[in-house]
Write an enzyme that holds these catalytic residues in place. Structure first.
Site, PDB file in Angstrom:
ATOM      1  N   LEU A 332      -6.090   3.281   0.989  1.00 27.14           N
ATOM      2  CA  LEU A 332      -4.979   2.086   1.004  1.00 27.14           C
ATOM      3  C   LEU A 332      -3.784   2.771   1.716  1.00 27.14           C
ATOM      4  O   LEU A 332      -3.348   4.008   1.519  1.00 27.14           O
ATOM      5  CB  LEU A 332      -4.477   1.885  -0.365  1.00 27.14           C
ATOM      6  CG  LEU A 332      -5.828   1.096  -1.173  1.00 27.14           C
ATOM      7  CD1 LEU A 332      -5.225   0.840  -2.788  1.00 27.14           C
ATOM      8  CD2 LEU A 332      -6.488   0.062  -0.568  1.00 27.14           C
ATOM      9  N   CYS A 333      -2.840   1.861   2.080  1.00 26.31           N
ATOM     10  CA  CYS A 333      -1.673   2.274   3.077  1.00 26.31           C
ATOM     11  C   CYS A 333      -0.522   2.710   2.193  1.00 26.31           C
ATOM     12  O   CYS A 333       0.389   1.756   2.096  1.00 26.31           O
ATOM     13  CB  CYS A 333      -1.558   1.383   4.167  1.00 26.31           C
ATOM     14  SG  CYS A 333      -2.691   1.141   5.465  1.00 26.31           S
TER      15      CYS A 333
END
Length: 384
Positions: A332-333
């Site tokens: 995930l960012c």
């Protein structure tokens, strides 16, 4: 672990070993005084297969939403209690129609439940969740001892119970929950003693015997280095003494404890595969195909003040020596997506599988699965 590794080609995945759950229940039954029931708080792991298996193993299923109620009913549960603030009218109606016990969280919730039952022409089964004037010492999340959205303040409970009885409702007793995730066995035993004493005091003020006193739970499990499991035998022995000397008005009351995490937390592992190995300014990062969107608790973002690593390993390299210190991160960012921070592991490369242990409770269902549109993790229950 063996069954999980046989299917580790499909990641991310949760694997739950029901044999471990069965052993935990047997251990608990052997330690508790005779007649004390065990309820499963299914919010810990609401996988339908898990709930179905639990129905045959425990004495009751505790739900916290209309959705969980539907799962419990489909699993064949008969003895269901419904707790939690903010129950909607549709949820109250479903519980009344199903004959489930509603643990009332407020006087206004009682008014709504009574009104719905009158409209349906049914007698509702209503218990009162009590907000006690004490908390479980050392608990990860305190559920009593002050102002709270949970339960009715103890001093207001007798008046509410008298009202329920006067209306002809089927009063089912008290639900008293003081805290959760405690590893101090003495504190758990002390809290149970205080809970039984409070139930007796409230019953005396009401002038009636509660059919059931739900003592709550609060049993913790050791997630981190240096933590020790609770002494269930000692807790059971102490509770036996307390019940032998309980107030006479509780003589015919039944008792139960409500557990989720303690029953299922240790049965699960989360498997995620390394998709990239990268170095940044002298540090190694193993980037996996999973992350906090599946296993939020392991990332330290679910009720943890100071982040600590859950037990973690390279699943296909058990027995190998530690070769390096790495951080295991998800896909995930966000910098919050970290499953292992500076942990010593054997060397892992692209394609290797990371195992995160203690993943049986508050994993998939307690994580933001829709964040960034990634696919959900697979869940598999074995040894049912």
């Amino acid at each position: 672990m063996t069954a999980a590794m046989e299917h580790s080609d499909v990641t991310p995945s949760f694997f739950y070993d029901f044999g471990i759950v069965r052993e935990k229940v047997a251990m608990l039954r052997g330690a508790l005084p005779a007649g004390v029931g065990i309820h499963y708080a299914m919010k810990a792991n609401p996988l339908p297969a898990m709930v179905s298996a639990m129905v045959a193993l425990v004495d009751g299923i505790d739900v916290a939403s209309g959705g969980e109620l539907a799962v419990a009913l489909k699993a064949g549960a008969v003895h269901i209690s419904f707790a939690g603030p903010g129950k909607r009218d549709a949820e109250l109606e479903s519980a009344i129609r199903a004959g489930s016990t509603i643990n009332l969280e407020s006087e206004t919730e009682a008014t709504r439940a009574l009104s719905i039952a009158e409209r349906l022409g049914m007698t509702p089964r209503l218990a009162v969740r009590v907000n006690p004037d004490f908390a479980l010492k050392g608990s990860g999340m305190k559920m009593g001892g002050g102002a709270a959205p949970f339960g009715v303040d103890a001093e207001r409970v007798p008046a509410l119970v008298k009202r329920l009885i006067a209306t002809g409702a089927d009063w089912r007793g008290f639900h008293i929950f003081a805290g959760s995730q405690a590893l101090d066995s003495g504190a758990i035993a002390d809290t149970q003693a205080a809970t039984v004493a409070l139930a007796g005091k409230l019953a005396q003020e009401v002038g009636a015997t509660p059919p059931l006193v739900n003592l709550g739970g609060g049993f913790g499990i050791p997630y981190f280095a240096g933590e020790q499991p609770i002494d269930v035998a000692m807790i059971g022995e102490r509770l036996g003494g307390v019940l032998e000397n309980r107030d006479s008005i509780l003589k015919d009351s039944k008792f139960a404890i409500e557990l989720g995490r303690w029953l299922v937390g240790e049965c699960g592992i989360y498997l995620t595969r390394v998709v990239d190995r990268k170095e940044s300014r002298g540090e190694i990062f193993l980037v996996t195909d999973g992350g906090l969107h599946h296993q939020l608790a392991a990332s330290g973002n679910f009720g943890t003040v100071v982040r600590r690593n859950y037990p973690i390993a390279v699943a296909n390299r058990f027995g190998f020596d530690v070769e390096e210190t790495v951080s295991v991160v998800g896909c995930l960012c966000t910098p919050l997506d970290r499953l292992g921070d500076q942990v010593g592991l054997p060397r892992a490369d692209v394609g290797d599988v990371i195992a995160v242990f203690m993943a049986g409770a508050y994993g998939a269902s307690a994580s933001p699965a829709s964040f960034l549109g990634h696919s959900p993790a697979r869940e598999v229950l074995t040894k049912v």
